[in-house]
Scaffold this motif. Structure first.
Motif, mmCIF file in Angstrom:
data_model
loop_
_atom_site.group_PDB
_atom_site.id
_atom_site.type_symbol
_atom_site.label_atom_id
_atom_site.label_comp_id
_atom_site.label_asym_id
_atom_site.label_seq_id
_atom_site.Cartn_x
_atom_site.Cartn_y
_atom_site.Cartn_z
ATOM 1 N N THR A 16 0.811 -1.220 0.000
ATOM 2 C CA THR A 16 0.000 0.000 0.000
ATOM 3 C C THR A 16 0.844 1.268 0.000
ATOM 4 O OG1 THR A 16 -0.133 -0.172 2.420
ATOM 5 C CG2 THR A 16 -1.971 -1.088 1.145
ATOM 6 N N GLN A 17 2.167 1.129 0.129
ATOM 7 C CA GLN A 17 3.061 2.288 0.162
ATOM 8 C C GLN A 17 3.971 2.366 -1.071
ATOM 9 O OE1 GLN A 17 3.032 1.708 4.951
ATOM 10 N NE2 GLN A 17 5.039 2.098 4.040
ATOM 11 N N THR A 18 3.673 1.538 -2.074
ATOM 12 C CA THR A 18 4.448 1.578 -3.319
ATOM 13 C C THR A 18 3.532 2.010 -4.458
ATOM 14 O OG1 THR A 18 4.022 -0.755 -3.855
ATOM 15 C CG2 THR A 18 5.941 -0.276 -2.484
ATOM 16 N N PHE A 19 3.926 3.038 -5.168
ATOM 17 C CA PHE A 19 3.073 3.619 -6.206
ATOM 18 C C PHE A 19 3.786 3.679 -7.557
ATOM 19 C CE2 PHE A 19 1.694 5.422 -2.149
ATOM 20 C CZ PHE A 19 0.338 5.113 -2.173
ATOM 21 N N LEU A 20 3.074 3.251 -8.580
ATOM 22 C CA LEU A 20 3.500 3.407 -9.970
ATOM 23 C C LEU A 20 2.305 3.919 -10.753
ATOM 24 C CD1 LEU A 20 4.857 0.419 -8.962
ATOM 25 C CD2 LEU A 20 5.904 0.660 -11.221
ATOM 26 N N PRO A 21 2.537 4.650 -11.850
ATOM 27 C CA PRO A 21 1.400 4.996 -12.708
ATOM 28 C C PRO A 21 0.733 3.717 -13.211
ATOM 29 C CG PRO A 21 3.380 6.223 -13.335
ATOM 30 C CD PRO A 21 3.816 5.173 -12.366
ATOM 31 N N ASN A 22 -0.586 3.766 -13.362
ATOM 32 C CA ASN A 22 -1.343 2.616 -13.844
ATOM 33 C C ASN A 22 -1.497 2.689 -15.356
ATOM 34 O OD1 ASN A 22 -3.094 0.529 -14.378
ATOM 35 N ND2 ASN A 22 -4.840 1.410 -13.289
ATOM 36 N N GLY A 23 -0.684 1.920 -16.064
ATOM 37 C CA GLY A 23 -0.727 1.933 -17.520
ATOM 38 C C GLY A 23 -1.930 1.239 -18.106
ATOM 39 N N MET A 24 -2.758 0.609 -17.249
ATOM 40 C CA MET A 24 -3.973 -0.060 -17.702
ATOM 41 C C MET A 24 -5.224 0.759 -17.385
ATOM 42 S SD MET A 24 -3.050 -2.768 -19.248
ATOM 43 C CE MET A 24 -4.663 -3.545 -19.383
#
Length: 241
Positions: A97-105
């Motif tokens: 819950t503390q790791t974020f990436l842009p959602n390419g989907m």
């Protein structure tokens, strides 16, 4: 800029990992900006090694990744979500819950970009890890007459897709679009660590660090930031004085 040149990859990786883990030890809830590709693999391995030795905990850390391909699901082995789990997240104590990436989907990519920017505004990145492309891109901010400051969808240049094709079965499988953190967001980080390896990057390193500041070499904008550490191997730094 603090430019350091290392004789071996192991020395470079150990130094970079120490920079990141020292920040986490001094500020357990640090916000780390992370990158992908071949350049950070050894750095992440050293960070995992330090965690396993009990030198550092990432339990309260938050991370934001620079970018993600559009159209690749997180479990696709070429997605950056998969990469981060493989090389770092699955081996340390950071909660998902503390790791974020842009959602390419995401169905609405513009809304996804706006949401990512809102999260970045809420938490300043303490240290941002960067690599550099052969054309001077940072994140997926490609050379252009103007650059976007915020998170945005970018059409990847052919040279970038060709450089990344080695990770895919064929050039046709390399996505044409990605979501990337903008240059403005990158420059808002409290500090930046740029890591570059290889003789094929020597020319662009010289342009980025000593040439004019221009959007045609996006990495040259790092010259405007007050706290940039540049870590190079001998080959990448061979054209510097």
């Amino acid at each position: 800029m603090d430019v350091r040149i290392f004789d071996t990859q192991l020395e470079l990786d150990a130094f970079a990992a120490e920079l990141f883990t020292d920040i986490v030890k001094s500020k357990p809830n640090a916000v780390l900006g992370l990158a992908t590709g071949s350049t950070p693999v050894g750095i992440y391995a050293k960070m995992v090694e330090k965690y396993r030795k009990g030198d550092v905990s990432f339990a309260d850390v938050t991370t934001f990744n620079l970018d993600e391909y559009v159209g690749l699901k997180p479990y696709n082995d070429q997605s950056y979500a998969y990469y981060m789990n493989k090389h770092l997240f699955a081996h340390i104590d950071i909660p998902d819950t503390q790791t974020f990436l842009p959602n390419g989907m995401a169905e609405d990519l513009e809304a996804e970009c706006a949401q990512y920017d809102r999260m970045l505004l809420e938490r300043q990145i303490d240290v941002q890890l960067l690599g550099i492309g052969h054309n001077g891109h940072i994140g997926f901010n490609e050379p252009d007459h103007a650059l976007s400051g915020e998170t945005h969808v970018v059409k990847l240049k052919d040279e970038t897709r060709e450089a990344n094709a080695r990770f895919f079965a064929s050039m046709d499988e390399v996505p044409e679009y990605a979501i990337t953190m903008g240059v403005g967001s990158i420059l808002k980080a409290n500090s930046i660590v740029l890591v570059v390896r290889g003789a094929d990057k020597a020319d662009i390193v010289k342009q980025a660090l000593t040439g004019p500041i221009t959007t045609e070499v996006p990495a040259s904008l790092l010259q405007t930031h007050p706290r940039v550490t540049v870590l190079l191997d001998r080959e990448a730094g061979r054209m510097l004085g």
